[in-house]
Motif scaffolding. Structure first.
Motif, PDB file in Angstrom:
ATOM      1  N   ASP A  82      84.434  33.165 -10.351  1.00 48.96           N
ATOM      2  CA  ASP A  82      83.514  32.770 -11.154  1.00 48.96           C
ATOM      3  C   ASP A  82      84.256  32.434 -12.178  1.00 48.96           C
ATOM      4  OD1 ASP A  82      81.956  34.655 -10.578  1.00 48.96           O
ATOM      5  OD2 ASP A  82      82.166  36.443 -12.186  1.00 48.96           O
ATOM      6  N   GLU A  85      83.584  28.389 -11.060  1.00 51.65           N
ATOM      7  CA  GLU A  85      82.597  28.064 -11.069  1.00 51.65           C
ATOM      8  C   GLU A  85      81.585  27.461 -12.037  1.00 51.65           C
ATOM      9  OE1 GLU A  85      80.885  27.790  -8.475  1.00 51.65           O
ATOM     10  OE2 GLU A  85      82.690  28.670  -7.211  1.00 51.65           O
ATOM     11  N   THR A  86      83.135  27.733 -13.444  1.00 46.04           N
ATOM     12  CA  THR A  86      82.445  27.156 -15.170  1.00 46.04           C
ATOM     13  C   THR A  86      82.359  26.098 -14.816  1.00 46.04           C
ATOM     14  OG1 THR A  86      84.896  27.299 -15.872  1.00 46.04           O
ATOM     15  CG2 THR A  86      83.137  29.783 -16.323  1.00 46.04           C
ATOM     16  N   ARG A  90      85.120  22.639 -13.369  1.00 46.48           N
ATOM     17  CA  ARG A  90      85.042  22.005 -12.878  1.00 46.48           C
ATOM     18  C   ARG A  90      84.794  20.439 -13.234  1.00 46.48           C
ATOM     19  NH1 ARG A  90      81.718  24.328  -8.033  1.00 46.48           N
ATOM     20  NH2 ARG A  90      81.125  22.460  -8.325  1.00 46.48           N
ATOM     21  N   THR A  99      87.795  25.321  -4.564  1.00 48.32           N
ATOM     22  CA  THR A  99      87.535  25.952  -3.217  1.00 48.32           C
ATOM     23  C   THR A  99      88.771  26.372  -2.432  1.00 48.32           C
ATOM     24  OG1 THR A  99      85.833  24.459  -2.790  1.00 48.32           O
ATOM     25  CG2 THR A  99      86.500  26.097  -1.325  1.00 48.32           C
ATOM     26  N   LYS A 102      90.395  29.282  -5.191  1.00 46.56           N
ATOM     27  CA  LYS A 102      88.733  30.780  -4.630  1.00 46.56           C
ATOM     28  C   LYS A 102      89.615  31.407  -3.598  1.00 46.56           C
ATOM     29  CE  LYS A 102      84.224  31.594  -4.322  1.00 46.56           C
ATOM     30  NZ  LYS A 102      82.607  31.098  -4.401  1.00 46.56           N
TER      31      LYS A 102
END
Length: 208
Positions: A82, A85-86, A90, A99, A102
Motif C-alpha cells: 500500500d 502505491e502512494t 511513485r 514493482t 513489492k
C-alpha cells in the motif's frame, strides 16, 4: 543455468581463525528462482538468486537519475504494498523498482511467515561501508545499478575473499536469530570519482 555452492572449511587451521570460531559461510547461488528453497537447509548461510531480468529493466534504470531521497518503510507485506502505491513514493521512484520491491516483499513475507519488515531503498552513502552481520532472522539485499552488495568468505575481511553480487541479483542472508552468525557483508562502496553503485534495496525481518 549456472549453479554454485561453496562449503565451509572442514576445520579451523590457524590460531587467528580459531579466535573467530566460525568457518567460511556456506553459500548457494543459482540463476533459477528455485534456489530460494535452499534457505530451508540448516547448513546454508546465504542463498543468491542470480536472476536474469528483462533488458527493458536495465534500459529504464539507465535513463533514470538515481537522485531520489532514501525510502524507509516498516510493516507487513500488504502494508508495504500500500505504501509503495502512494503518489509521493511513485513520483520519486521508477515503476520498475517499485514493482520489484513489492514482489520481493511478498516473497520475503512467504519465507518469513508474514512478519513485519523493515525496508530501505537508498543510494549507499559516500565512502566505504563496514562489514556487518544480519540483525535478525533474515536479510534480503538487491542492487539496481553497476555493482551490488559485497560478502566475505570469512569474518575477517583482511584475510577472506570479498565477492560482489551482480546487479539485480537477490541475496537472502540468514541472521543470528537462526542461531547462526550469518554471512559477513556490506553495501557497495560509493567513492569519489568512482562508478556509481546505484540504488540498493535492504529488507530485514523485524522481531516479533
Amino acid at each position: 543455468m549456472l549453479f554454485m555452492e561453496s562449503w565451509p572449511a572442514p576445520k579451523i587451521d590457524t590460531p587467528e581463525d580459531a579466535a573467530l570460531a566460525y568457518p567460511a559461510p556456506h553459500v548457494v547461488a543459482c540463476a533459477h528462482a528455485a534456489v530460494v528453497m535452499d534457505l530451508q537447509r540448516p547448513d546454508v548461510d546465504m542463498v543468491v538468486w542470480g536472476r536474469r531480468v528483462p533488458v527493458a529493466w536495465e534500459i529504464s534504470l539507465t535513463e533514470w537519475s538515481s537522485s531520489s531521497s532514501p525510502l524507509t518503510l516498516f510493516g507487513t507485506p500488504s502494508e508495504i504494498a500500500d505504501c509503495l502505491e502512494t503518489p509521493a513514493v511513485r513520483q520519486d521512484w521508477p515503476p520498475v523498482i517499485l514493482t520489484d520491491v513489492k514482489d520481493l516483499s511478498s516473497l520475503f513475507g512467504v519465507l518469513t511467515g508474514g512478519v513485519r519488515q523493515h525496508i530501505r531503498l537508498m543510494t549507499p552513502p559516500s565512502g566505504e561501508a563496514a562489514f556487518e552481520l544480519p540483525p535478525d532472522v533474515l536479510r534480503l539485499i538487491c542492487g539496481y545499478g553497476h555493482t551490488g552488495a559485497e560478502w566475505c568468505s570469512s569474518q575477517d575481511p583482511k584475510s577472506g575473499i570479498v565477492s560482489a553480487l551482480s546487479s539485480f541479483a537477490v541475496a537472502f542472508i540468514k541472521g543470528a536469530a537462526e542461531s547462526e552468525p550469518g554471512c559477513f557483508h556490506r553495501l557497495p562502496a560509493n567513492v569519489p570519482n568512482g562508478p556509481m553503485p546505484g540504488t540498493i534495496l535492504v529488507m530485514d525481518t523485524v522481531s516479533r
